[in-house]
Design a protein around this motif. Structure first.
Motif, PDB file in Angstrom:
ATOM      1  N   GLN A 341      68.091   0.920  13.866  1.00 59.89           N
ATOM      2  CA  GLN A 341      69.214   1.329  13.022  1.00 59.89           C
ATOM      3  C   GLN A 341      69.174   2.834  12.828  1.00 59.89           C
ATOM      4  O   GLN A 341      68.159   3.398  12.412  1.00 59.89           O
ATOM      5  N   LEU A 342      70.301   3.491  13.110  1.00 59.21           N
ATOM      6  CA  LEU A 342      70.394   4.942  13.050  1.00 59.21           C
ATOM      7  C   LEU A 342      71.592   5.337  12.200  1.00 59.21           C
ATOM      8  O   LEU A 342      72.658   4.721  12.288  1.00 59.21           O
ATOM      9  N   PHE A 423      75.643  -0.197  28.441  1.00 56.06           N
ATOM     10  CA  PHE A 423      75.254  -1.070  27.336  1.00 56.06           C
ATOM     11  C   PHE A 423      76.425  -1.979  26.979  1.00 56.06           C
ATOM     12  O   PHE A 423      77.595  -1.675  27.245  1.00 56.06           O
ATOM     13  N   GLN A 424      76.101  -3.098  26.380  1.00 58.52           N
ATOM     14  CA  GLN A 424      77.121  -4.005  25.885  1.00 58.52           C
ATOM     15  C   GLN A 424      77.625  -3.531  24.523  1.00 58.52           C
ATOM     16  O   GLN A 424      76.849  -3.091  23.682  1.00 58.52           O
ATOM     17  N   VAL A 425      78.940  -3.642  24.332  1.00 56.48           N
ATOM     18  CA  VAL A 425      79.569  -3.272  23.062  1.00 56.48           C
ATOM     19  C   VAL A 425      79.786  -4.554  22.261  1.00 56.48           C
ATOM     20  O   VAL A 425      80.688  -5.345  22.564  1.00 56.48           O
ATOM     21  N   LEU A 426      78.961  -4.775  21.236  1.00 57.89           N
ATOM     22  CA  LEU A 426      79.032  -6.018  20.477  1.00 57.89           C
ATOM     23  C   LEU A 426      80.098  -5.972  19.400  1.00 57.89           C
ATOM     24  O   LEU A 426      80.845  -6.930  19.204  1.00 57.89           O
ATOM     25  N   ASP A 448      76.910  -4.471   8.442  1.00 57.00           N
ATOM     26  CA  ASP A 448      76.306  -5.535   7.643  1.00 57.00           C
ATOM     27  C   ASP A 448      76.044  -6.714   8.585  1.00 57.00           C
ATOM     28  O   ASP A 448      76.987  -7.367   9.043  1.00 57.00           O
ATOM     29  N   PRO A 449      74.773  -7.009   8.900  1.00 60.62           N
ATOM     30  CA  PRO A 449      74.473  -8.079   9.858  1.00 60.62           C
ATOM     31  C   PRO A 449      74.952  -9.456   9.406  1.00 60.62           C
ATOM     32  O   PRO A 449      75.056 -10.366  10.228  1.00 60.62           O
ATOM     33  N   SER A 450      75.260  -9.604   8.114  1.00 60.66           N
ATOM     34  CA  SER A 450      75.733 -10.902   7.626  1.00 60.66           C
ATOM     35  C   SER A 450      77.251 -10.949   7.495  1.00 60.66           C
ATOM     36  O   SER A 450      77.809 -11.963   7.067  1.00 60.66           O
ATOM     37  N   ASN A 451      77.915  -9.842   7.857  1.00 62.46           N
ATOM     38  CA  ASN A 451      79.378  -9.803   7.696  1.00 62.46           C
ATOM     39  C   ASN A 451      79.964  -8.856   8.738  1.00 62.46           C
ATOM     40  O   ASN A 451      80.141  -7.668   8.496  1.00 62.46           O
TER      41      ASN A 451
END
Length: 612
Positions: A341-342, A423-426, A448-451
């Motif tokens: 995380q940056l 790279f893949q763009v998620l 936010d990994p949960s949203n």
């Protein structure tokens, strides 16, 4: 069995057709005036500018013999988008994978091209490619899924252009007098290194149009009046055919599109390029933000100017590149072994200059190229300490899935590029749309990994992705390419401010694979740069970083940016004031000394005349 035989025959045919493509580059200064407004010195090759387009076929070996004849500048060549798998030393990033090539030195780049698509090459040494050292690199592929769908290829480069040389702009950019870090405003935009250009086309014909932004700063919108086109490639990755009418091409990004012309020759059509004005802190009254070139069906017909206003540029909605589906349907990379995380921040340090940071580290070049530290560090190559604190090093395990979460705390956008990979763009927020390109005026929105939006089953892939203002993106790639790879914003001013970091990928495997060519080491010796040791040049204790290059110090607690800048100017004023007093006093002593041998009135007159 039959499919295997067909594959084997195709592979044998491709291997048999592979060849060596050799370019001899004598890099020197030339003069040019691409926008017709200002003649200036430009980096040329073999006495010419624009530079030659490098063209090879997939599978060829590309050899570029470069001689630095500039006389006063070091240089290098980065072949942008080339994976350099097994040839990390040919990546061309100064103080990352090689020493800068000093004047009078030669250097050979030699690697096999196992890719296809649209790329470019440029100098990757401090502040050099905006002086004109950049051009397209095309890799032809007669096995692409669309190879039989077009008749001809047309390569188009877009760029911004400065009338002043970088050596004159640099001291005005990184200075206490520019505490906000405002980027230098270009003087013009170019289209194939010129303006008012016509691309000749035939009616009812399909062309493969290759588009490359080779600029240093400004992204551009691109469209052709009364035409649509089909996107088939981004950054060397073939995509499912996708119709579009407008593209947003950030610096270093590439697109290939299929363009079918109209079945008529009764008129010519404007090719429109529009600068993304939201990137500019100010817009000078003499700066044109939109330009017209032409798709020329009939040279004798009128060449109309595009019907667009400056204000309309923010209303252009380009196709969202993050939604493109790769033609190979590579599935989403799951379960990353490493998530990084940056946070992007633009801020001042205690010298009053504006810097750029990833997690509070502003990339600062080491005293030894990072690749050379890997090769000389032995068992300690897996210890990030040896690469220095301010290169922001990260060790990647071989074949690990790596995730990068990039949050933007800045109100401007940033096109980030990863060397050695696509790279893949998620996901990216906000998505392309009216709000994406407007300057943000709220609070940054971190990932936010949960949203978040649902990750696509077959994510888009590319090697340059725009980070939205005060937004974020998430990307993943496989660390299957041992080497030292820099991850950085491709706005050249931001890289100069430190917006980058290095990934040291599978250093043990890299040591086993690589031996440096003698001319690479000779360039180091000629330039007085060490080719062994840690980031500080220490060859005895690789964990001792005494003397490493460091970023300036942080502003002390309790000081605001405005306060520190004010303090710097106050100190400068005090020093100048004290200097004036001293000079004044010495001047009185000088005249007093003269009066000792002359009349008092003469001395008084002399002193009074000096004060006046």
């Amino acid at each position: 069995m039959l499919r295997f035989l067909v594959f084997l025959l195709l592979a044998i045919g491709e291997f048999a057709a592979a060849k060596e493509v050799v370019y001899d580059f004598n890099v020197t200064w030339v003069t040019a005036n691409p926008d017709g407004l200002a003649e200036r010195k430009i980096v040329g090759i073999n006495g010419q500018w624009p530079l030659p387009v490098i063209e090879v076929d997939k599978g060829d070996r590309l050899i570029v013999n470069m001689y630095n004849g500039l006389g006063d500048k070091s240089t290098s060549i980065h072949f942008h988008g080339m994976f350099q798998n097994g040839t990390n030393d040919m990546d061309g990033a100064s103080m990352v994978t090689q020493c800068p090539i000093p004047p009078g030195s030669s250097f050979t780049y030699n690697f096999t091209v196992n890719q296809h698509g649209t790329y470019w090459y440029h100098c990757h040494t401090e502040y050099c490619y905006p002086d004109g050292y950049r051009q397209a690199l095309i890799i032809h592929d007669n096995t692409s899924y669309f190879a039989d769908q077009y008749e001809e290829e047309l390569a188009v480069t877009l760029s911004d252009w400065y009338h002043d040389m970088m050596e004159d702009i640099k001291p005005k950019f990184m200075t206490v007098y520019n505490p906000s870090g405002a980027e230098p405003i270009p003087n013009a935009l170019l289209f194939n290194d010129t303006q008012d250009l016509s691309l000749n086309v035939k009616p009812n014909t399909t062309y493969l149009l290759r588009l490359v932004n080779i600029g240093a700063f400004v992204a551009q919108y691109f469209y052709i009046e009364d035409h649509t086109f089909t996107i088939v490639e981004i950054d060397g990755v073939y995509t499912e055919p996708t119709e579009a009418d407008t593209l947003y091409i950030a610096v270093a990004q590439r697109y290939s599109v299929l363009l079918t012309t109209k079945n008529t020759t009764d008129k010519n059509y404007p090719i429109v390029t529009v600068a993304d004005s939201t990137l500019l802190d100010t817009i000078p009254s003499d700066l044109r933000l939109n330009y017209t070139n032409w798709l020329q069906y009939d040279a004798s017909a009128a060449h109309p100017q595009a019907n667009i206003t400056v204000e309309a540029s923010t209303d252009l909605i380009p196709y969202d590149d993050s939604t493109l589906v790769p033609y190979d349907h590579m599935p989403l990379l799951e379960n990353p072994a490493l998530s990084i995380q940056l946070d992007v921040v633009m801020d001042n340090l205690d010298n009053g200059h504006g810097y750029a940071f990833l997690n509070n580290i502003s990339y600062t070049t080491p005293k030894v190229p990072t690749l050379y530290t890997v090769l000389s560090a032995g068992d300690q190559a897996t210890d990030p300490t040896v690469y220095g604190e301010f290169t922001h090093p990260m060790i990647l395990g071989h074949n690990d899935v790596v995730e990068i979460i990039l949050n933007n705390n800045d109100s401007g956008s940033h096109p980030f590029h990863l060397h050695g990979h696509n790279f893949q763009v998620l996901t990216r927020y906000p998505s392309y749309g009216a709000d994406f390109f407007e300057l943000a005026d709220g609070d940054p929105v971190p990932y936010d990994p949960s949203n978040h939006s649902t990750f696509p089953a077959y994510p888009a892939r590319r090697d340059v992705l725009v980070l939205p203002p005060e937004g974020y993106f998430v990307i993943r790639f496989v660390a299957d390419n041992p080497g030292v790879w820099i991850f950085h914003c491709h706005i050249d001013w931001h890289l100069a401010q430190g917006l980058g970091m290095v990934f040291i990928e599978a250093p043990t495997q890299l040591q086993q694979r690589m031996t440096l060519p003698s001319d690479h080491l000779a360039a180091c010796a000629a330039g007085g740069v060490q080719s062994e040791g840690n980031a500080a040049g220490n060859t005895k204790d690789y964990t001792d970083l005494t003397g490493q290059n460091v970023q300036p110090g942080w502003i002390p607690d309790g000081f605001t940016t405005r306060g520190i800048v004010s303090m710097v100017f106050t100190v400068l004023s005090a020093v100048l004031g004290m200097g004036s007093i001293v000079l004044y006093g010495l001047s009185d002593l000088k005249f007093a000394s003269k009066s000792n041998g002359n009349s008092t009135s003469s001395g008084a007159e002399g002193g009074e005349e000096y004060r006046d």
